[in-house]
Design a protein around this motif. Structure first.
Motif, PDB file in Angstrom:
ATOM      1  N   TYR A  51       0.850  -1.188   0.000  1.00 33.07           N
ATOM      2  CA  TYR A  51       0.000   0.000   0.000  1.00 33.07           C
ATOM      3  C   TYR A  51       0.884   1.236   0.000  1.00 33.07           C
ATOM      4  N   VAL A  52       1.325   1.612  -1.183  1.00 29.64           N
ATOM      5  CA  VAL A  52       2.261   2.729  -1.317  1.00 29.64           C
ATOM      6  C   VAL A  52       1.691   3.820  -2.223  1.00 29.64           C
ATOM      7  N   ALA A  53       0.359   3.851  -2.334  1.00 24.71           N
ATOM      8  CA  ALA A  53      -0.253   4.912  -3.134  1.00 24.71           C
ATOM      9  C   ALA A  53       0.181   6.266  -2.588  1.00 24.71           C
ATOM     10  N   PRO A  54       0.594   7.199  -3.442  1.00 18.96           N
ATOM     11  CA  PRO A  54       1.113   8.486  -2.966  1.00 18.96           C
ATOM     12  C   PRO A  54       0.037   9.332  -2.307  1.00 18.96           C
ATOM     13  N   LEU A  55       0.477  10.271  -1.476  1.00 20.98           N
ATOM     14  CA  LEU A  55      -0.439  11.225  -0.862  1.00 20.98           C
ATOM     15  C   LEU A  55      -1.182  12.021  -1.926  1.00 20.98           C
ATOM     16  N   ALA A  56      -0.499  12.346  -3.010  1.00 22.34           N
ATOM     17  CA  ALA A  56      -1.119  13.070  -4.133  1.00 22.34           C
ATOM     18  C   ALA A  56      -2.002  12.111  -4.919  1.00 22.34           C
ATOM     19  N   GLY A  57      -3.311  12.300  -4.807  1.00 28.11           N
ATOM     20  CA  GLY A  57      -4.261  11.445  -5.506  1.00 28.11           C
ATOM     21  C   GLY A  57      -5.423  12.255  -6.022  1.00 28.11           C
ATOM     22  N   PRO A  58      -6.257  11.669  -6.884  1.00 37.41           N
ATOM     23  CA  PRO A  58      -7.327  12.432  -7.524  1.00 37.41           C
ATOM     24  C   PRO A  58      -8.380  12.970  -6.564  1.00 37.41           C
ATOM     25  N   GLY A  59      -8.511  12.407  -5.363  1.00 37.90           N
ATOM     26  CA  GLY A  59      -9.512  12.901  -4.431  1.00 37.90           C
ATOM     27  C   GLY A  59      -8.980  13.862  -3.392  1.00 37.90           C
ATOM     28  N   VAL A  60      -7.683  14.118  -3.429  1.00 37.35           N
ATOM     29  CA  VAL A  60      -7.061  14.905  -2.365  1.00 37.35           C
ATOM     30  C   VAL A  60      -7.421  16.390  -2.466  1.00 37.35           C
ATOM     31  N   LEU A  61      -7.292  16.956  -3.660  1.00 38.46           N
ATOM     32  CA  LEU A  61      -7.487  18.397  -3.798  1.00 38.46           C
ATOM     33  C   LEU A  61      -8.897  18.829  -3.383  1.00 38.46           C
ATOM     34  N   SER A  62      -9.900  18.009  -3.704  1.00 34.54           N
ATOM     35  CA  SER A  62     -11.270  18.367  -3.322  1.00 34.54           C
ATOM     36  C   SER A  62     -11.473  18.286  -1.811  1.00 34.54           C
ATOM     37  N   SER A  63     -10.635  17.503  -1.123  1.00 34.71           N
ATOM     38  CA  SER A  63     -10.753  17.362   0.335  1.00 34.71           C
ATOM     39  C   SER A  63     -10.007  18.449   1.091  1.00 34.71           C
ATOM     40  N   VAL A  64      -9.019  19.059   0.443  1.00 39.47           N
ATOM     41  CA  VAL A  64      -8.160  20.015   1.145  1.00 39.47           C
ATOM     42  C   VAL A  64      -8.925  21.185   1.761  1.00 39.47           C
ATOM     43  N   PRO A  65      -9.837  21.855   1.037  1.00 40.19           N
ATOM     44  CA  PRO A  65     -10.545  22.980   1.671  1.00 40.19           C
ATOM     45  C   PRO A  65     -11.263  22.593   2.956  1.00 40.19           C
ATOM     46  N   GLY A  66     -11.919  21.431   2.945  1.00 35.62           N
ATOM     47  CA  GLY A  66     -12.605  20.976   4.147  1.00 35.62           C
ATOM     48  C   GLY A  66     -11.647  20.679   5.272  1.00 35.62           C
ATOM     49  N   TRP A  67     -10.507  20.068   4.938  1.00 37.91           N
ATOM     50  CA  TRP A  67      -9.500  19.775   5.966  1.00 37.91           C
ATOM     51  C   TRP A  67      -8.986  21.065   6.603  1.00 37.91           C
ATOM     52  N   LEU A  68      -8.733  22.066   5.789  1.00 42.33           N
ATOM     53  CA  LEU A  68      -8.146  23.301   6.307  1.00 42.33           C
ATOM     54  C   LEU A  68      -9.104  24.061   7.222  1.00 42.33           C
ATOM     55  N   LEU A  69     -10.404  23.824   7.067  1.00 41.50           N
ATOM     56  CA  LEU A  69     -11.390  24.531   7.880  1.00 41.50           C
ATOM     57  C   LEU A  69     -11.751  23.779   9.159  1.00 41.50           C
ATOM     58  N   ARG A  70     -11.253  22.562   9.303  1.00 39.30           N
ATOM     59  CA  ARG A  70     -11.595  21.752  10.467  1.00 39.30           C
ATOM     60  C   ARG A  70     -10.501  21.806  11.524  1.00 39.30           C
ATOM     61  N   ASP A  71     -10.917  21.873  12.789  1.00 37.24           N
ATOM     62  CA  ASP A  71      -9.946  21.841  13.883  1.00 37.24           C
ATOM     63  C   ASP A  71      -9.325  20.464  14.043  1.00 37.24           C
ATOM     64  N   ASP A  72     -10.068  19.426  13.635  1.00 38.26           N
ATOM     65  CA  ASP A  72      -9.575  18.059  13.810  1.00 38.26           C
ATOM     66  C   ASP A  72      -9.009  17.496  12.510  1.00 38.26           C
ATOM     67  N   ILE A 326       7.280  19.659  19.122  1.00 37.84           N
ATOM     68  CA  ILE A 326       5.988  19.042  19.369  1.00 37.84           C
ATOM     69  C   ILE A 326       4.957  20.114  19.704  1.00 37.84           C
ATOM     70  N   ASP A 327       3.857  20.116  18.969  1.00 38.82           N
ATOM     71  CA  ASP A 327       2.752  21.034  19.204  1.00 38.82           C
ATOM     72  C   ASP A 327       1.767  20.338  20.154  1.00 38.82           C
ATOM     73  N   PRO A 328       1.612  20.812  21.381  1.00 39.95           N
ATOM     74  CA  PRO A 328       0.721  20.143  22.343  1.00 39.95           C
ATOM     75  C   PRO A 328      -0.717  20.014  21.848  1.00 39.95           C
ATOM     76  N   ALA A 329      -1.187  21.001  21.075  1.00 42.38           N
ATOM     77  CA  ALA A 329      -2.554  20.943  20.570  1.00 42.38           C
ATOM     78  C   ALA A 329      -2.738  19.787  19.591  1.00 42.38           C
ATOM     79  N   ARG A 330      -1.736  19.550  18.751  1.00 42.15           N
ATOM     80  CA  ARG A 330      -1.826  18.443  17.797  1.00 42.15           C
ATOM     81  C   ARG A 330      -1.767  17.105  18.521  1.00 42.15           C
ATOM     82  N   VAL A 331      -0.936  17.011  19.542  1.00 37.70           N
ATOM     83  CA  VAL A 331      -0.858  15.775  20.324  1.00 37.70           C
ATOM     84  C   VAL A 331      -2.174  15.513  21.054  1.00 37.70           C
ATOM     85  N   ALA A 332      -2.758  16.571  21.617  1.00 38.60           N
ATOM     86  CA  ALA A 332      -4.042  16.424  22.313  1.00 38.60           C
ATOM     87  C   ALA A 332      -5.127  15.956  21.349  1.00 38.60           C
TER      88      ALA A 332
END
Length: 415
Positions: A51-72, A326-332
């Motif tokens: 399972y070595v599919a790259p991080l860059a994939g056809p569904g990634v770009l459409s997910s990025v805006p949602g990821w950037l707006l989420r705290d989690d 280490i960012d404590p918020a990311r670890v939490a």
């Protein structure tokens, strides 16, 4: 031939070992006192050959805006006034095209399967203690549409030798009862029974110790490299704080530090640090709370792997972090997400760690001769798959340097 290998992470140590086994006189140099002290220290522990599919994939770009707006979000982007960052991001976006991602996956599989075979031969020859086991891998999906989409990838990877099965939720829980904490959110999983796990740092340390016993290898630690001296199109010396090192060939296995060494020589490489986090959770003997099979929580991009008496948990991609603090918020956040999936897991003794993964936009490492000098070689850019690809990368590089039969086509990984 005398070869100087710079960098004592898992990629550098495996490169030095295979070059020495090929008969070269090898000197391994690193700024740290011990091997595997930087990006190889506490990574995810999965040897994910199928399972070595790259991080860059056809569904990634459409997910990025949602990821950037989420705290989690598993992805965090910190923009900087850095042309290299934006150039890398543009190249990453272009690599997200389906045709590019499919080609990159196929090419990466050739390298990962080589790495698996080389690792197995190595373990037949050397007694290396690093908690190695073949326990399989589950990629767990919460979304039924994403699970169905994964079927296409399973079919594609089967054409290239991968043996995987699509499981529904009941079949997944029967195979790995520890996933019961995901409850009704579990749609199913992709199961690869042949996948392996182990501790990257322990592997690197064990191979480093073995390297030190070879009569044609020398390890010089606590010795930062300040530059490469070039004359007439060749590197004639490696400048270090302990003096100059002359060599017939020089290998850079220096991860994100590679660009600083190449810049004075007029060469740049598409390498950018992707910061990731891990937790090392001590497990009691006979523990059944943690999964016995390696698990990837697909939507949250969290991986779980048993490494001896420890559960290694790794996650997150932070783009734009300049150091491994280490960012404590990311670890939490990571602890909260782990507790939601495995509520009975005791995280009070979890040891956090952060590291910078040296990644290329396509996910493919750069293995081969540098453009900056005829005797300068690169083995960089393995990203989150450094442990998985290290043995194959070292075998390919050592074959190129030694002028022997190549184990695979080097063109897809040419710098």
């Amino acid at each position: 031939m005398r070869v100087c290998v710079i960098g004592a992470g898992v990629v550098g140590v495996t490169s030095a070992y295979f070059l020495a086994r090929q008969g070269h006189d090898v000197i391994l140099v690193d700024s740290q006192a011990r091997p595997a002290e930087v990006s190889s220290y506490a990574n995810g522990g999965q040897l994910s050959y199928s399972y070595v599919a790259p991080l860059a994939g056809p569904g990634v770009l459409s997910s990025v805006p949602g990821w950037l707006l989420r705290d989690d979000s598993p992805l965090r982007f910190r923009p900087r006034l850095d042309p290299h960052q934006w150039r890398w991001c543009l190249q990453f976006a272009l690599a997200c095209r389906a045709s590019v991602a499919r080609a990159s996956t196929a090419e990466m599989l050739t390298l990962s399967y080589l790495s698996r075979d080389v690792m197995h031969r190595l373990l037949e020859q050397e007694d290396l203690d690093f908690g190695h086991l073949t326990n399989g891998k589950l990629i767990a999906y919460r979304s039924p549409p994403l699970l169905e989409k994964a079927r296409a990838l399973v079919a594609y990877q089967a054409e290239h030798g991968a043996e995987q099965r699509v499981l529904d939720a009941d079949e997944t829980l029967a195979l790995e009862p520890a996933l019961a904490g995901m409850g009704g959110s579990l749609a199913g999983a992709i199961y690869t029974p042949s996948e392996e796990a182990g501790d990257c740092r322990q592997f690197t340390e064990a191979l480093f110790e073995r390297l030190g016993t070879l009569g044609n290898a020398e390890c010089v630690m606590s010795n930062p490299v300040s530059g490469l001296r070039r004359e007439g199109g060749r590197i004639v010396a490696v400048d270090t704080c302990q003096g100059d090192i002359a060599a017939d060939a020089v290998v850079l296995a220096t991860g994100i530090g590679t660009r600083a060494l190449l810049e004075p020589l007029g060469e740049d490489v598409p390498l950018y640090p992707l910061k990731g986090y891990s937790l090392s959770v001590p497990l009691a003997a006979g523990d059944r709370v943690a999964p016995s099979i390696s698990v990837t929580d697909y939507e949250r991009r969290i991986v779980y792997a048993r490494v001896g008496n420890v559960l290694r948990i790794a996650a997150m991609v932070d783009i734009g972090s300049r150091d491994a603090e280490i960012d404590p918020a990311r670890v939490a956040l990571l602890k909260r997400q782990v507790s939601e999936a495995f509520p009975a897991l005791d995280l009070r003794q979890a040891i956090p760690w952060a590291g910078l993964r040296p990644a290329t936009p396509t996910g493919k490492p750069l293995i081969g001769r540098s453009r900056a000098a005829s005797n300068l070689w690169l083995n960089i850019g393995q990203g989150a798959l450094g442990f998985t690809l290290a043995c194959g990368s070292a075998a390919l590089l050592s074959a190129q340097i030694g002028g022997v039969e190549l184990p695979l086509d080097p063109a897809p990984f040419r710098p």
